[in-house]
Enzyme design. Sequence first.
Site, mmCIF file in Angstrom:
data_model
loop_
_atom_site.group_PDB
_atom_site.id
_atom_site.type_symbol
_atom_site.label_atom_id
_atom_site.label_comp_id
_atom_site.label_asym_id
_atom_site.label_seq_id
_atom_site.Cartn_x
_atom_site.Cartn_y
_atom_site.Cartn_z
ATOM 1 C CG ASN A 208 -0.217 -0.098 2.499
ATOM 2 O OD1 ASN A 208 0.490 0.815 2.868
ATOM 3 N ND2 ASN A 208 -0.355 -1.220 3.201
ATOM 4 C CE LYS A 287 8.275 -12.237 -13.601
ATOM 5 N NZ LYS A 287 9.102 -11.785 -14.704
ATOM 6 C CB ILE A 305 -2.547 -6.728 14.336
ATOM 7 C CG1 ILE A 305 -2.138 -7.611 13.162
ATOM 8 C CG2 ILE A 305 -1.465 -6.739 15.406
ATOM 9 C CD1 ILE A 305 -0.904 -7.161 12.414
ATOM 10 C CE LYS A 335 -11.384 1.071 10.474
ATOM 11 N NZ LYS A 335 -10.400 1.749 9.651
#
Length: 396
Positions: A208, A287, A305, A335
Site C-alpha cells: 500500500n 514467478k 492485529i 472501529k
Amino acid sequence: MQKTIILGVCGGIAAYKSAELARLLVKSNINVQVVMTDAAKKFITPLTFQAITNNKVLTNEHFWTTNANETMEHIHVSRNADLILIAPATANFIAKINQGICDDLLTNICAARNCNLVICPAMNTYMYMNPPNLRNIEQLKNDGVTFVGPETGDQACGETGLGRLTEPQDILIDLNRYLSNSKLKDLKILISAGATSENIDDARIITNRSSGKMGISIANEAFDLGAEVTLIKGKTEVLPHKGIKIIEANNHEEMEQNVLNEASNHDIFISVAAVSDYKADHVFQGKIKKDQNVLNLKLIKTSDILKSTKKLFPNLFCVGFAAESNNLINYAKQKLVEKNLDMIIANELQKTMGEDQAEVVILDKKQEKILPKMEKKLLANSILTEIYDRFKTNEN
Ligand SMILES: Cc1cc2nc3c(=O)[nH]c(=O)nc-3n(C[C@H](O)[C@H](O)[C@H](O)COP(=O)(O)O)c2cc1C
C-alpha cells in the site's frame, strides 16, 4: 530555563569531534562546561572549547588549584549541571569510573555527581571488544549510566568495526530525552509503523501507499520525550532515531507476531502501520508466467492485529488510526467500539497519505477533538499529549 551540560573530553582521536558537539549544544541554547583530561589536551586545545562555549575550560590544574575561588571544583561543578556527557570516553576513563577511581578532575566530578551520566565511547574496535572493557560497560549500565554508541564503521587507525564515536548530531538527539522534563519518561510505548507487503509469487507483492511518516514521527517524538520506544517497522523510507528498539516486520504475519510478543512489556500500543487487510490465498512458487489474458487472484482477509492485541492484553492502552476515504467520523467510531480501543485517530486518506502535514480528529468513548492541519512532527507531539492525558486518567 537554560540547561547546563558538563562535557567531559577524554584523550582519544575522536576528541576533535567534541568541538562540533560543543557547538551544536551551544546552538541548542545549552550552557556547556567543558572538562578535559590531561590526555585530551594532547589532541585538542582548551582554547578551542573556550571559544566555542564562552566558558573557561576546566582541566586538572583546576583540581589541584591553590586559588581559593576554585577549590572543590570536583563537587561544585556537577551541582549546577543537568547532565554529564562524556564524549569521547576512552577505555581508560570507562575502566576508572567503573572502579570508582578518582585520580583527576573528570573522574572526581563523575564520582561526586548528582545528575545523570551519559557516556559516548570511542576507541579501536579490538580495544572496545576487549572483555574487561565490555564488562566495565555492562557494570556501568547496571549502575544506571547511559551509553550512546559506539557505531560501526571505518576507524582512524585504519581498521573497521564497532568503536566509532556516534556522530555529534545523533548524540544531540539522544540527549533531548534526558534534558526534557517530559511526562513520558517512565513509559514504555510500542508503535507499529510503515506498510506491509504480501507475496503473490517470488517476484510480486501486494502493498500500500503508506509512507510511514506519521508512525515514525510519533516514535521519534515519543523517544525524544523520554519514553522507552519499541518500533515494529514495516516498509518506510523515514529513519527512526537511534536508541529506539526496532523490530522489522515485512508482512501481516510478522507484524502480528512481533506486536503480540512485545505487547505485555509495554504500557501503550499505538498502531499506525498500514497492515495488509488481505493476502493471497496461495503464494505461487517462482514467478507466475504472463501467458493468461485474465489472471484471477484469490485474496483472503487477514486478522485484525489491534483488535486481537486489545483482547489478549485488556490493560494495554490501545490507540488505533483510521484512515478513511469517506464517512470518517462514523467509521472511526465504529472501529473504536468494535475493537474496544481506548482512543482512535481519524484522518482523511486523500489528505494524509504520504503528505508531510495532516489534520486529524481524536476520538475516545466520551469525546471528539480536532487537531488542525500541521507538520507531522508537531502533530505527533500533540497526539502524544492527548494519549498521555487519557492514559493517566485511565490509570487513576
Ligand atoms: C594517538 C593516540 C590515539 C588514541 N586514541 C584513543 C581512542 O580513540 N580511544 C581510547 O580509548 N584511547 C585512545 N588512546 C589512548 C588514551 O589516550 C590513553 O589510554 C590515555 O591514558 C587516556 O586518558 P584519559 O582517559 O584520561 O583521557 C589513544 C592514544 C594515542 C597516543
